[in-house]
Write a protein that holds these residues in place. Structure first.
Motif, mmCIF file in Angstrom:
data_model
loop_
_atom_site.group_PDB
_atom_site.id
_atom_site.type_symbol
_atom_site.label_atom_id
_atom_site.label_comp_id
_atom_site.label_asym_id
_atom_site.label_seq_id
_atom_site.Cartn_x
_atom_site.Cartn_y
_atom_site.Cartn_z
ATOM 1 N N PRO A 293 -0.399 5.035 4.870
ATOM 2 C CA PRO A 293 -0.973 4.162 4.329
ATOM 3 C C PRO A 293 -0.183 3.368 3.204
ATOM 4 O O PRO A 293 0.831 3.365 2.505
ATOM 5 C CB PRO A 293 -2.498 5.156 3.379
ATOM 6 N N ALA A 294 -0.551 2.101 2.905
ATOM 7 C CA ALA A 294 -0.064 1.288 1.645
ATOM 8 C C ALA A 294 0.072 2.173 0.878
ATOM 9 O O ALA A 294 -0.282 3.015 -0.224
ATOM 10 C CB ALA A 294 -0.223 0.281 1.278
ATOM 11 N N ALA A 295 1.017 1.852 -0.450
ATOM 12 C CA ALA A 295 1.909 2.634 -1.438
ATOM 13 C C ALA A 295 0.421 2.030 -2.678
ATOM 14 O O ALA A 295 -0.302 1.541 -2.014
ATOM 15 C CB ALA A 295 3.152 1.477 -2.525
ATOM 16 N N THR A 296 -0.030 3.345 -3.141
ATOM 17 C CA THR A 296 -1.105 3.503 -4.329
ATOM 18 C C THR A 296 -0.218 3.327 -5.465
ATOM 19 O O THR A 296 0.172 3.919 -5.844
ATOM 20 C CB THR A 296 -1.783 4.657 -4.141
ATOM 21 N N THR A 297 -1.736 2.748 -6.085
ATOM 22 C CA THR A 297 -1.199 2.472 -7.645
ATOM 23 C C THR A 297 -2.309 3.573 -8.648
ATOM 24 O O THR A 297 -3.513 3.375 -8.292
ATOM 25 C CB THR A 297 -0.864 1.305 -8.615
ATOM 26 N N TYR B 34 5.195 5.678 -2.973
ATOM 27 C CA TYR B 34 5.658 5.387 -1.768
ATOM 28 C C TYR B 34 5.410 6.756 -0.791
ATOM 29 O O TYR B 34 5.865 6.988 -1.725
ATOM 30 C CB TYR B 34 6.343 4.167 -1.691
ATOM 31 N N PRO B 35 5.211 6.692 0.292
ATOM 32 C CA PRO B 35 5.172 7.329 1.120
ATOM 33 C C PRO B 35 6.605 8.009 1.834
ATOM 34 O O PRO B 35 7.292 6.357 1.486
ATOM 35 C CB PRO B 35 4.549 7.166 2.844
ATOM 36 N N ASP B 36 7.728 8.480 1.682
ATOM 37 C CA ASP B 36 8.449 9.519 1.709
ATOM 38 C C ASP B 36 8.862 9.318 3.392
ATOM 39 O O ASP B 36 9.066 10.107 4.067
ATOM 40 C CB ASP B 36 9.147 10.162 1.317
ATOM 41 N N ASN B 37 8.576 7.533 3.667
ATOM 42 C CA ASN B 37 9.145 7.530 5.366
ATOM 43 C C ASN B 37 9.846 6.318 5.517
ATOM 44 O O ASN B 37 9.982 5.424 4.262
ATOM 45 C CB ASN B 37 8.214 7.918 6.252
ATOM 46 N N LEU B 38 9.910 6.218 6.638
ATOM 47 C CA LEU B 38 10.373 4.597 6.719
ATOM 48 C C LEU B 38 9.664 3.721 6.165
ATOM 49 O O LEU B 38 10.189 2.287 5.534
ATOM 50 C CB LEU B 38 11.351 4.194 8.138
ATOM 51 N N TRP C 3 10.044 3.685 2.244
ATOM 52 C CA TRP C 3 11.243 3.171 1.739
ATOM 53 C C TRP C 3 11.751 1.523 2.151
ATOM 54 O O TRP C 3 11.548 1.232 1.144
ATOM 55 C CB TRP C 3 12.356 3.555 2.493
ATOM 56 N N ILE C 4 10.988 0.926 3.169
ATOM 57 C CA ILE C 4 10.994 -0.957 2.957
ATOM 58 C C ILE C 4 10.224 -1.358 1.903
ATOM 59 O O ILE C 4 10.685 -2.232 1.419
ATOM 60 C CB ILE C 4 10.587 -0.690 4.777
ATOM 61 N N ARG C 5 8.753 -0.653 2.113
ATOM 62 C CA ARG C 5 8.170 -1.691 0.966
ATOM 63 C C ARG C 5 8.487 -0.749 -0.552
ATOM 64 O O ARG C 5 8.838 -1.979 -0.975
ATOM 65 C CB ARG C 5 6.899 -0.276 0.975
ATOM 66 N N THR D 118 11.960 -10.137 3.794
ATOM 67 C CA THR D 118 10.464 -9.599 4.741
ATOM 68 C C THR D 118 10.625 -8.098 5.580
ATOM 69 O O THR D 118 11.708 -7.789 5.878
ATOM 70 C CB THR D 118 10.065 -10.070 6.069
ATOM 71 N N TYR D 119 9.802 -7.775 5.670
ATOM 72 C CA TYR D 119 9.521 -6.028 6.220
ATOM 73 C C TYR D 119 9.663 -6.000 7.867
ATOM 74 O O TYR D 119 10.823 -5.661 8.102
ATOM 75 C CB TYR D 119 7.909 -5.336 6.033
#
Length: 163
Positions: free
Chosen positions: A44-48, A57-61, A64-66, A80-81
């Motif tokens: 899932p995308a980052a949540t606010t 952010y999820p603790d995965n690749l 980290w990129i996001r 870019t991503y």
């Protein structure tokens, strides 16, 4: 749509109806399970959260990129991503603890480290404020490498080989 896809949809719909009849609370609790059975493996995308207005952010690749992209946007660092992901996969296969102990940098005592294989002097010179000073930290490694690539090549998106 293939027949098995229609059957899966029908089974999912029947399950949802049965759970709804059993009680709203049960149906609500079961919804993530129903969705998980048919959802893609994407993170899932980052949540606010509204209360704290902080992004997690999820603790995965993907996370980290996001997170790095958000920091880069604040600092005016292009990328870019897809450009970041492409380079990470080439450099470290997504391993934040990757280290190159055999190239000329390693022979000279400064091995390349982390997701984007940054040597310590480059990491320190292109460190992005607000990130960790640990070159193995995934977000710090990405942002420093992208800052370097922006300075040298215009953007990490313009890097298609060792840099």
């Amino acid at each position: 749509m293939p027949a098995n896809g229609q059957n899966r949809h029908a089974r999912t719909s029947r399950l949802a109806r049965k759970l709804a009849v059993a009680g709203t609370g049960v149906a609500v609790l079961a919804l993530p399970l129903v969705g998980a059975a048919t959802a893609s493996a994407a993170t899932p995308a980052a949540t606010t959260t509204a209360a704290t207005a902080t992004t997690t952010y999820p603790d995965n690749l993907d996370g980290w990129i996001r997170e790095a992209l958000d920091i880069m946007a604040q600092q005016g660092i292009p990328g870019t991503y897809d450009g970041i992901h492409r380079n990470i996969m080439r450099e470290s296969s997504g391993n934040p603890f990757a280290i190159n102990n055999w190239d000329i940098n390693a022979v000279n005592g400064t091995p390349s480290k982390g997701l984007l294989q940054v040597i310590d002097p480059t990491f320190r010179a292109y460190h992005v404020p607000g990130t960790s000073w640990d070159s193995y930290d995934p977000v710090a490694n990405i942002t420093a490498a992208c800052n370097y690539a922006a300075d040298r090549y215009g953007s990490i998106d313009n890097v298609f080989g060792a840099y």
